[in-house]
Write an enzyme that holds these catalytic residues in place. Structure first.
Site, short mmCIF file in Angstrom:
data_model
loop_
_atom_site.label_atom_id
_atom_site.label_comp_id
_atom_site.label_asym_id
_atom_site.label_seq_id
_atom_site.Cartn_x
_atom_site.Cartn_y
_atom_site.Cartn_z
N ASP A 259 26.80 -25.31 -12.45
CA ASP A 259 27.87 -25.57 -13.64
C ASP A 259 28.35 -24.18 -13.82
OD1 ASP A 259 29.21 -25.68 -16.06
OD2 ASP A 259 27.71 -27.30 -16.83
N HIS B 225 39.49 -1.37 -2.35
CA HIS B 225 40.22 -2.76 -2.64
C HIS B 225 41.41 -2.56 -2.10
CE1 HIS B 225 37.58 -5.05 -5.35
NE2 HIS B 225 36.88 -4.11 -5.18
C1 LIG Z 1 34.25 -2.20 1.18
C2 LIG Z 1 33.25 -1.48 1.37
C3 LIG Z 1 31.94 -2.39 1.86
C4 LIG Z 1 33.33 -0.70 2.45
O1 LIG Z 1 32.34 0.34 2.80
P1 LIG Z 1 31.94 1.02 4.01
O2 LIG Z 1 30.73 1.81 3.99
O3 LIG Z 1 33.18 2.02 4.17
O4 LIG Z 1 32.20 0.02 5.19
P2 LIG Z 1 31.91 0.15 6.71
O5 LIG Z 1 33.10 -0.46 7.38
O6 LIG Z 1 30.85 1.13 7.08
O7 LIG Z 1 30.78 -1.26 6.59
C5 LIG Z 1 29.46 -1.13 6.09
C6 LIG Z 1 28.68 -2.47 6.10
O8 LIG Z 1 29.66 -3.12 4.93
C7 LIG Z 1 29.73 -4.39 5.18
N1 LIG Z 1 31.27 -4.77 5.55
C8 LIG Z 1 32.17 -4.10 5.47
N2 LIG Z 1 33.38 -4.57 5.66
C9 LIG Z 1 33.26 -6.09 6.05
C10 LIG Z 1 33.76 -7.29 6.05
N3 LIG Z 1 35.08 -7.10 6.12
N4 LIG Z 1 33.25 -8.17 5.87
C11 LIG Z 1 31.84 -8.40 5.69
N5 LIG Z 1 31.07 -7.44 5.64
C12 LIG Z 1 31.71 -6.16 5.64
C13 LIG Z 1 28.92 -4.72 6.36
O9 LIG Z 1 27.46 -5.19 5.95
C14 LIG Z 1 28.91 -3.35 7.19
O10 LIG Z 1 27.67 -3.20 7.85
P3 LIG Z 1 27.80 -3.64 9.56
O11 LIG Z 1 27.57 -5.23 9.19
O12 LIG Z 1 29.20 -3.14 9.83
O13 LIG Z 1 26.62 -2.79 10.02
C15 LIG Z 1 32.54 -0.57 0.28
O14 LIG Z 1 33.82 0.35 -0.16
C16 LIG Z 1 32.38 -1.31 -1.14
O15 LIG Z 1 31.37 -2.17 -1.40
N6 LIG Z 1 33.05 -1.19 -2.13
C17 LIG Z 1 32.81 -1.78 -3.40
C18 LIG Z 1 33.75 -3.17 -3.58
C19 LIG Z 1 33.14 -4.01 -4.65
O16 LIG Z 1 32.01 -3.88 -4.83
N7 LIG Z 1 33.99 -4.85 -4.99
C20 LIG Z 1 33.78 -6.05 -5.73
C21 LIG Z 1 33.79 -5.67 -7.35
S1 LIG Z 1 35.04 -4.79 -8.20
C22 LIG Z 1 34.86 -6.06 -9.67
O17 LIG Z 1 35.07 -7.05 -9.52
C23 LIG Z 1 34.22 -5.40 -10.80
C24 LIG Z 1 34.64 -4.14 -11.53
C25 LIG Z 1 34.67 -3.07 -10.61
O18 LIG Z 1 35.72 -4.32 -12.18
C26 LIG Z 1 33.38 -3.96 -12.49
C27 LIG Z 1 33.07 -2.62 -13.10
O19 LIG Z 1 33.72 -2.58 -14.19
O20 LIG Z 1 32.35 -1.96 -12.50
N1 LIG Z 2 24.46 -33.25 -21.59
C1 LIG Z 2 25.02 -31.82 -21.66
O1 LIG Z 2 24.78 -31.60 -23.12
C2 LIG Z 2 25.32 -31.09 -20.81
C3 LIG Z 2 25.37 -31.42 -19.51
N2 LIG Z 2 25.80 -30.50 -18.25
C4 LIG Z 2 25.78 -30.91 -17.18
O2 LIG Z 2 24.71 -31.50 -16.79
C5 LIG Z 2 24.38 -31.72 -15.39
C6 LIG Z 2 23.07 -30.85 -14.86
O3 LIG Z 2 22.05 -31.76 -15.61
P1 LIG Z 2 20.63 -32.01 -15.04
O4 LIG Z 2 19.88 -32.67 -15.92
O5 LIG Z 2 20.35 -30.76 -13.93
O6 LIG Z 2 21.22 -32.99 -13.64
P2 LIG Z 2 21.17 -34.58 -13.76
O7 LIG Z 2 21.83 -35.25 -15.04
O8 LIG Z 2 22.13 -34.85 -12.49
O9 LIG Z 2 19.80 -34.89 -13.49
C7 LIG Z 2 19.04 -34.63 -12.47
C8 LIG Z 2 17.77 -35.61 -12.40
O10 LIG Z 2 17.14 -35.64 -11.10
C9 LIG Z 2 16.04 -36.12 -11.06
N3 LIG Z 2 15.21 -35.41 -10.24
C10 LIG Z 2 14.92 -35.75 -8.95
N4 LIG Z 2 14.16 -34.83 -8.24
C11 LIG Z 2 13.95 -33.90 -9.16
C12 LIG Z 2 13.37 -32.48 -9.06
N5 LIG Z 2 12.57 -32.16 -7.92
N6 LIG Z 2 13.18 -31.75 -9.98
C13 LIG Z 2 14.22 -32.28 -11.44
N7 LIG Z 2 14.65 -33.40 -11.48
C14 LIG Z 2 14.72 -34.35 -10.24
C15 LIG Z 2 15.59 -36.13 -12.51
O11 LIG Z 2 15.11 -37.43 -13.01
P3 LIG Z 2 14.06 -37.83 -14.04
O12 LIG Z 2 14.62 -37.12 -15.30
O13 LIG Z 2 14.23 -39.15 -14.21
O14 LIG Z 2 12.94 -37.12 -13.61
C16 LIG Z 2 16.67 -35.38 -12.98
O15 LIG Z 2 16.84 -36.00 -14.65
C17 LIG Z 2 25.59 -30.81 -14.71
O16 LIG Z 2 26.52 -31.76 -14.16
C18 LIG Z 2 26.11 -30.23 -16.00
O17 LIG Z 2 27.43 -29.77 -15.81
C19 LIG Z 2 25.96 -29.33 -18.52
C20 LIG Z 2 25.76 -28.84 -19.94
C21 LIG Z 2 25.66 -29.50 -21.17
#
Ligand SMILES: CC(C)(COP(=O)([O-])OP(=O)([O-])OC[C@H]1O[C@@H](n2cnc3c(N)ncnc32)[C@H](O)[C@@H]1OP(=O)([O-])[O-])[C@@H](O)C(=O)NCCC(=O)NCCSC(=O)C[C@@](C)(O)CC(=O)[O-]
Ligand SMILES: NC(=O)C1=CN([C@@H]2O[C@H](COP(=O)(O)OP(=O)(O)OC[C@H]3O[C@@H](n4cnc5c(N)ncnc54)[C@H](OP(=O)(O)O)[C@@H]3O)[C@@H](O)[C@H]2O)C=CC1
Length: 408
Positions: free
Chosen positions: A303, A403
């Site tokens: 969810d 990025h």
């Molecule tokens: C981009 C890298 C990884 C480069 O990093 P790098 O070290 O220059 O990369 P590289 O080319 O040497 O590769 C290293 C490894 O990275 C992976 N890798 C590398 N390229 C790829 C690719 N294309 N597809 C899949 N995997 C890839 C792969 O595992 C690779 O190893 P290898 O497999 O080659 O041995 C690095 O600079 C990095 O991680 N930067 C950070 C980016 C990031 O985390 N962005 C997401 C979050 S940002 C955000 O949403 C939140 C934020 C920032 O606002 C939160 C906050 O306030 O902090």
């Molecule tokens: N109602 C609400 O207030 C809210 C609902 N949701 C929604 O609820 C849903 C998730 O609820 P959830 O209860 O997880 O799922 P479901 O309502 O889909 O129910 C899952 C059912 O699976 C059965 N089951 C079969 N095998 C297993 C197992 N190994 N372990 C546990 N249960 C098993 C259980 O039946 P039995 O109980 O008969 O044993 C269980 O109740 C999502 O779609 C979510 O978006 C989210 C937030 C609030």
């Protein structure tokens, strides 16, 4: 059965409502008719939305007024060795996102963890909560209600568990505010995320509370649960799975693969994730756990609104001197309220079920609950990898260039 054009006409004539089309045609035809109507009324073409890869009928428990599907790109990261309480061995993690550079980053972090020998992960607490709110006349009745609840947990468990063959009531924690009484029910919901299960079970238990105490039910959810809102109670008490992952990364790996040092990452973590978050009044003391949690949720049918609390995490990073006299990086992520399931909800949908199969975690586990525990542990290791890689990029001043290269 009717064709889409006919359904559109009948909706336009006021003979049918938009949500009644499945009563007059199969689910795919009903979705097509809604698209046609929408295309005409909004002057759009909904070809991509209509190009979905599963029978519309399979989504009936998940959506009303269906017109198609929102397709989010899905990739995969790993494999990574996880040594967990439930997860063992190597795992690929499917992630769905639109943020370029995210999978590269998590993949890099997982690669570093893999080279370091893997990560440990454990679910340390498990309990899906539902907290109804009751009205009482005042504190005397509130105390009477709390006393009855404390003395009759078994009766409440019997009522609650009569509605489910899997769920077990773990605890009922009462809270009093003036003339309101909140009872926070916590359940072991095994492999289900459990929100429907807990809600139905709690509804049954509330009937006894009303019959045996002066309390009147006002709302089955009184927000102390707390579902889909940022809340300290989840961060402190937990909700769903409380899970921690950690790893020790040799300093030379940090230098080779993250282009920085354990000390620099530890300092960035303290000043950014701890001090910066404190100054911001943040509930999250991490860099971007939400990125991995949200992408894993989309991929595996969780969810998505629960990312609000599921991504609540504290990241720690410490430079530790090892016995050889060099420095390692100790890295951990603790997610307090990760609500996940491998049965129920969106996990049954075909693409999401396939993603769970990649993890080897589709359906119920043996013993029940072990698949959901394992999913929580693997997501936690994914979040740890994201933290390591992003903190590495920040410490080596690579965030902006990464990025520029991958995210635009
Ligand atoms: C981009 C890298 C990884 C480069 O990093 P790098 O070290 O220059 O990369 P590289 O080319 O040497 O590769 C290293 C490894 O990275 C992976 N890798 C590398 N390229 C790829 C690719 N294309 N597809 C899949 N995997 C890839 C792969 O595992 C690779 O190893 P290898 O497999 O080659 O041995 C690095 O600079 C990095 O991680 N930067 C950070 C980016 C990031 O985390 N962005 C997401 C979050 S940002 C955000 O949403 C939140 C934020 C920032 O606002 C939160 C906050 O306030 O902090
Ligand atoms: N109602 C609400 O207030 C809210 C609902 N949701 C929604 O609820 C849903 C998730 O609820 P959830 O209860 O997880 O799922 P479901 O309502 O889909 O129910 C899952 C059912 O699976 C059965 N089951 C079969 N095998 C297993 C197992 N190994 N372990 C546990 N249960 C098993 C259980 O039946 P039995 O109980 O008969 O044993 C269980 O109740 C999502 O779609 C979510 O978006 C989210 C937030 C609030």
């Amino acid at each position: 059965m009717t064709d889409p054009e006919d359904l559109v006409e009948r909706v336009r004539d006021g003979e049918l409502r938009l949500h009644e089309l499945e009563d007059h045609a199969d689910h795919d035809t009903a979705a097509e008719a809604r698209r046609l109507l929408l295309e005409r009324e909004t002057a759009t073409e909904l070809e991509a939305i209509g190009d979905y890869a599963f029978p519309a009928e399979t989504a009936e428990p998940n959506i009303e007024n269906m017109i198609g599907a929102a397709q989010v790109p899905m990739g995969v990261v790993g494999p990574v060795p996880v040594s967990g309480g439930a997860a063992t061995g190597d795992h690929y993690l499917p992630l769905a996102t639109t943020e370029g550079a995210l999978l590269a980053s998590v993949n890099r972090g997982l690669g570093v963890i893999r080279s370091a020998g893997g990560a440990d992960a454990r679910v340390t607490k498990n309990g899906m909560t539902r907290a109804p709110v009751f009205r009482v006349a005042g504190v005397a009745e509130a105390a009477e209600t709390v006393e009855w609840v404390d003395e009759n947990t078994e009766a409440l468990a019997e009522a609650a568990e009569s509605t489910t063959s899997h769920g077990e009531l773990i605890d009922v924690e009462p809270y009093v505010v003036g003339d309101s009484v909140y009872l926070r029910f916590a359940y072991d919901t095994k492999d289900a995320m459990g929100m429907n299960m807990a809600t139905i079970a709690t509804g049954e238990a509330c009937e006894i509370v009303e019959a045996e105490t002066p309390a009147d039910l006002v709302a089955l959810s009184g927000n102390l649960c707390s579902d889909k809102k940022p809340a300290a109670i989840n961060a402190v008490e937990g909700r769903g799975r409380s899970v921690t992952a950690d790893a020790v990364i040799p300093g030379e790996l940090v230098e080779e693969r993250l282009h920085t040092t354990p000390e620099a990452i530890a300092e960035a973590n303290t000043r950014k994730n701890l001090t910066g978050s404190a100054k911001a009044g943040s509930l999250g003391f991490n860099a971007h756990a939400a990125n991995v949690v949200a992408a894993a949720f989309l991929a595996t049918g969780q969810d998505e609104a629960q990312v609000v609390e599921a991504a609540n995490a504290i990241t720690t990073m410490d430079a530790r001197e090892n016995e050889g006299g060099t420095t390692d990086l100790y890295a951990s992520v603790s997610l307090a309220s990760l609500e996940v399931g491998t049965v129920g909800g969106g996990t049954k949908l075909p693409t999401q079920a396939e993603a769970l199969e990649v993890l080897g975690l589709r359906g119920g586990g043996d013993p029940p609950g072990s698949n959901a525990d394992a999913l929580a542990e693997i997501i936690a290791v994914g979040a740890l990898a994201g933290e390591l890689s992003l903190l590495g990029a920040l410490s080596s001043r690579h965030l902006a260039s990464a990025h520029e290269d991958l995210g635009r």
